[in-house]
Write a protein that holds these residues in place. Structure first.
Motif, short mmCIF file in Angstrom:
data_model
loop_
_atom_site.label_atom_id
_atom_site.label_comp_id
_atom_site.label_asym_id
_atom_site.label_seq_id
_atom_site.Cartn_x
_atom_site.Cartn_y
_atom_site.Cartn_z
N LEU A 12 0.84 -1.19 0.00
CA LEU A 12 0.00 0.00 0.00
C LEU A 12 0.88 1.24 0.00
CD1 LEU A 12 -2.87 -0.52 2.57
CD2 LEU A 12 -2.91 -0.86 0.13
N TYR A 13 0.44 2.24 -0.75
CA TYR A 13 1.12 3.54 -0.70
C TYR A 13 0.18 4.51 -0.01
CZ TYR A 13 4.81 1.87 -3.66
OH TYR A 13 5.90 1.19 -4.14
N VAL A 14 0.51 4.82 1.23
CA VAL A 14 -0.44 5.60 2.03
C VAL A 14 -0.51 7.04 1.52
CG1 VAL A 14 1.06 6.40 3.89
CG2 VAL A 14 -1.29 5.79 4.40
N HIS A 15 0.48 7.48 0.77
CA HIS A 15 0.38 8.84 0.25
C HIS A 15 -0.64 8.96 -0.87
CE1 HIS A 15 3.38 7.39 -2.76
NE2 HIS A 15 2.79 8.25 -3.54
N TYR B 176 -1.69 4.15 11.12
CA TYR B 176 -1.21 3.33 10.02
C TYR B 176 0.02 2.58 10.47
CZ TYR B 176 0.59 1.99 5.45
OH TYR B 176 1.05 1.26 4.38
N PRO C 96 2.65 0.21 8.60
CA PRO C 96 3.00 -0.39 7.31
C PRO C 96 3.41 -1.84 7.46
CG PRO C 96 4.69 1.16 8.01
CD PRO C 96 3.61 1.23 9.02
N GLN D 17 -3.87 3.18 -3.42
CA GLN D 17 -3.21 2.40 -4.47
C GLN D 17 -2.26 1.39 -3.86
OE1 GLN D 17 -1.27 5.07 -7.17
NE2 GLN D 17 -3.18 6.13 -7.64
#
Lengths: 428, 496
Positions: free
Chosen positions: B396-399, B417, B419, B446
């Motif tokens: 996952l791309y948290v941005h 969050y 990761p 995403q």
């Protein structure tokens, strides 16, 4: 030389600026050939986002940049494109200042065989080398792509370029500092320690003898400089984030290769398909591969540290765990320096064709595997393998050409057998 | 990749005091109460919810207990040995379609879900969790032994202890979902064996595997929690709640008729109550829709009718008490039948909160998880807590996280969050999001697919990889004010 250089810079900047604004930028930055898990821009942004959320960027498996990079982009995130442009120009600046002088040849000219004058570069040819290097680096599509993808590989390349500049200029202190910085960034430049030391020793006219006191003194001095700057940089990183988390997350990640995202290197497929209980052994074998060549090369090329440095950079970019095309662009920039070896290269045409065709096939087979579903990872790895064999053959071709030229320089260009007929030089 | 949203609502408890026969249980210190709730759903589906509650006035974790009567010994010893404070296990097949069926009586995500609170005395929670999941795997013949660090998370805000608890130190909580788990007969049989009467007598007679798995939705669960022994709450009792929800599609199996009977659904009828039970009741939801009464007819005529407010709605239930001797006077067995007097065209009002989730993107490199959360309340905004657990091989791309409500960005007021780490732990994302009245909130994030080692692929990887459901926790505003009444005494449908 200034006018063509300005022209090159203008063209290079324009190409990059246009690509940044185009829709290709997003496509290029997703390419696995351009952005590896170690230096993808998306991961830098993710690391900064994690930092903003109050989570250590190293607590996950996504971010593997060094703390200095976080802090660099923490303040410069808005100007990221600018930073990468500057780093490319920094490369250019350092390459153009590097005068790959071969005073040694002029001094030792009397030792050479009488008919080898045509093998020695004229000062006129030497004059244009920096320009050619700059051209080769700035306009190389690999560099352009890696710059457009904002891969932090461009920054590592700049650090290495500064290191080369400092070494060639003979500044032991700056050379050690930049080498430490390069090592800190991506670990593998550690092996450039040997060529740098050899060059500096040669510049100081210190003979490389194990019994010589001055040799050991200088070596100790340079080593101490290098280690001190490394310790300072690492401690600085510790104080920036107040934790040692970055050590396993950056260097452990480089060495143990847990992320098997495909790239142009040799590791990913091999370790995805291997029996688990062999993987530690083979990781050691693969990693030793990068460091091992330093010793024989240092013995063979101790008189030619600049060529040694070139070969070493090439070996790093071929055998490192997460290579990208940006790494290849770095050693390719040095190819014009060895333009006097062209007449001794045996299969440069085939090899250049192999490299070009493979570069074009990468996206094709990637598409077939990932999107069309009509191929699988074997197809992509086959191209990776061919590409790397091409690179290895290219480097060994240059190496043999270099040795041959050395031989001709001392023995004359026209060799004769004992019976007087013309002889062929066979390298074994 | 199958991903679905399951919603878990922590509703305020509302009830009117119901009739209870606790007095009989008190003397023996343990009591079993069995209930079956039958509620017709729109489009001809019928939901049947069984609940078997065993309450035991004993101090389990001290280990001083050796004589088990109603409470299953396997579970009792497990609780005592591993220091379990609360245990919730659900095995589910199919999805509860909240939008058309309304809020589920008991919520569970597809696959196996296990969440456990440990007691503060447990020092090594991870070890106890590992041991517990392995033992439960043996007890329920489920693949719970595949619960390891790669799918276990410790949510910080989404789960609260449902029973008595001194503190809510979330380090004592472990939560895991196995979305791939297939629930079948081999899980039902051990579940039935935990009942004091087995499937020999009482409501459990209806639990015939052949029929239960020929349904649109099947969910069986086990909940263990400590509760107050009495109003003064000086001593602790332990409650084991075994629940089973099944949804039958009577419309398609009944040749286009929505009429149903117990026999049609379960191919069995009720003949007696479990002799060990202190309460045994069948409730049928006969709430008039559209305010027109006499839309449907139940036979035999119920002995009593019970009115209650469930989830803000006024509901009417026909009650059959299996323990009352008058029930089996006329016929030897009870076969509840329901007939619609005229074609039913009413639809359930859309639930105040429902959600859906899907994966977008093509190719094997990247993708996007989108979650849509609907708040259909006309004028009330309320916050929801969203919990996402995503396996490590989806990076996952948290941005890239975006939350959009009514075309505007909606900033979560709380975000936690954690990761993922490759091959060690999953992503955990918890967010508190304010849902404006009458709105749809779209949450997208995403991800990138990791290349797995050849041993890390699940069997049949072409089938796709499973991502566990999100968990939505919310305090849903109700149209009718709620009363907080003693939960212990109230029937099944009010205590949800």
């Amino acid at each position: 030389m200034a006018a063509p250089l300005v022209l090159v810079v203008l063209v290079a900047v324009t190409v990059r600026a246009v690509l940044y604004r185009s829709s290709l930028a997003a496509f290029i930055s997703e390419r696995v050939e351009v952005a590896s898990p170690l230096n993808a821009w998306k991961r830098v942004v993710e690391g900064l986002a994690l930092l903003d959320l109050g989570v250590s960027p190293y607590s996950g498996a996504i971010f593997h940049e060094t703390p200095l990079i976080i802090y660099l982009f923490h303040f410069l995130i808005e100007y990221a494109e600018f930073v990468f442009m500057v780093s490319a120009l920094g490369n250019l600046w350092s390459f153009s200042l590097v005068q790959f002088k071969k005073q040694k040849f002029l001094i030792e000219l009397d030792k050479y065989a009488p008919d080898v004058a045509e093998l020695i570069q004229t000062p006129m040819e030497m004059h244009y080398i920096p320009l050619k290097v700059a051209l080769f680096y700035l306009l190389n599509p690999y560099t352009v792509m890696s710059c457009v993808a904002k891969s932090t590989c461009a920054i590592n390349n700049t650090v290495i370029a500064f290191f080369i500049l400092a070494t060639i200029k003979g500044s032991a202190f700056l050379s050690a500092v930049f080498l430490a910085l390069a090592t800190y960034q991506s670990l593998y430049p550690l092996t450039l320690f040997a060529p740098a030391l050899l060059y500096l020793l040669q510049r100081q006219f210190i003979p490389i003898k194990l019994k010589s006191k001055s040799f050991w003194l200088y070596t100790m001095q340079y080593t101490a400089l290098y280690l001190c700057s490394l310790v300072v940089i690492i401690c600085l990183s510790f104080f920036l984030l107040n934790s040692w988390d970055f050590i396993p997350s950056v260097y452990g990640f480089i060495l143990s290769v847990p992320d098997l995202t495909p790239n142009i290197g040799l590791f990913w497929y091999f370790f995805a398909e291997m029996f688990e209980h062999f993987s530690l052994f083979f990781i050691c074998v693969f990693q030793i591969n990068v460091f091992f060549y330093t010793i024989p090369l240092a013995i063979k090329l101790k008189e030619h540290p600049v060529f040694f440095m070139f070969v070493q950079i090439a070996i790093i970019s071929i055998f490192k765990s997460y290579p990208t095309v940006g790494d290849i662009a770095l050693y390719m920039a040095f190819l014009p320096v060895w333009s006097h070896l062209y007449r001794f290269l045996r299969n440069i045409f085939i090899l250049s064709c192999v490299l070009v065709v493979c570069s074009l096939l990468f996206p094709v087979l990637w598409h077939l595997w990932i999107y069309a579903g009509s191929a699988n990872s074997n197809f992509y790895y086959a191209i990776t393998l061919t590409f790397n064999i091409g690179q290895i053959l290219l480097i060994s071709d240059y190496f043999y050409a270099f040795l041959r030229r050395e031989y001709y320089l001392t023995h004359g260009l026209h060799l004769t057998r004992q019976d007087g007929t013309e002889a062929m030089l066979v390298l074994k | 990749m199958a991903a679905a949203a399951a919603a878990l609502l922590l509703l305020l408890l509302a009830a009117a005091a119901g009739p209870g026969r606790v007095g009989a249980g008190r003397a023996r210190r343990d009591a079993l109460r069995e209930e079956l709730l039958l509620s017709p759903l729109p489009a001809g589906d019928v939901a049947a919810t069984f609940q078997f509650r065993t309450r035991w006035d004993a101090d389990l974790p001290r280990g001083a207990v050796s004589h088990y009567r109603l409470f299953p010994k396997a579970l009792g010893r497990l609780v005592a040995a591993l220091g379990v404070q609360e245990l919730h296990l659900a095995l589910t097949q199919g999805f509860w379609r909240t939008r058309t069926w309304g809020q589920p009586p008991l919520q569970a995500p597809a696959g196996a879900e296990l969440w456990v609170w440990f007691q503060p005395t447990v020092t090594d929670v991870d070890k106890a969790w590992k041991e517990l999941s392995n033992i439960l795997s043996g007890i329920f013949c489920a693949s719970l032994n595949f619960i390891d660090s790669t799918n276990t998370v410790t949510p910080t805000a989404s789960f609260k202890p449902l029973g008595l608890a001194n503190g809510t130190d979330h380090h004592l909580l472990r939560y895991a979902v196995l979305p791939r788990e297939v629930v079948c007969t081999e899980n039902l049989t051990p579940w039935k064996k935990l009942l004091p009467c087995g499937s020999k007598a009482g409501l459990a007679v209806l639990l015939k595997a052949e029929r239960l798995f020929h349904s649109s939705y099947h969910s069986q669960a086990v909940h263990i929690r400590p509760i107050c022994r009495d109003a003064s709450c000086l001593a602790v009792s332990w409650e084991l709640r075994q629940t089973l929800t099944v949804v039958f599609d009577t419309f398609s199996s009944g040749q286009g008729k929505k009429d149903w009977s117990l026999f049609k659904m379960f191919s069995r009828t009720l003949t007696d109550a479990c002799p060990l039970a202190s309460q045994s009741k069948v409730y049928v939801d006969i709430s008039p829709k559209n305010k027109e009464k006499e839309l449907l007819e139940v036979t035999p005529a119920p002995a009593s009718v019970y009115e209650a407010i469930v989830q803000g709605d006024k509901r009417t239930y026909a009650v059959y008490d299996l323990l009352s001797p008058s029930l089996f006077n006329t016929s030897r067995s009870l076969n509840v039948q329901l007939k619609w007097k005229r074609p039913q065209d009413t639809e359930l009002p859309t639930p105040v909160l429902h959600a859906q989730r899907y994966v977008s993107g093509y190719g094997l490199q990247t993708g996007e998880i989108s979650t849509l959360i609907y708040n259909t309340h006309p004028y009330r905004a309320f916050p929801v807590m969203l919990l996402e657990t995503v396996p490590w091989y989806l990076r996952l791309y948290v941005h890239t996280l975006t939350i959009i409500t009514k075309g505007k960005e909606n900033k979560p007021s709380y975000i936690h969050y954690q990761p993922a780490q490759d091959r060690r732990r999953p992503h955990l994302l918890e967010m508190l999001i304010q849902l404006p009245a009458n709105s749809v909130t779209k949450i997208t994030i995403q991800f990138e697919r990791a290349l797995l080692k050849w041993t890390e692929y699940t069997p049949d990887p072409n089938h796709g990889f499973y991502v566990s459901s999100s968990v939505l926790s919310a305090l849903v505003p109700s149209v009718i004010a709620m009363k907080d009444v003693d939960v212990e005494q109230s029937p099944l449908f009010t205590s949800l």
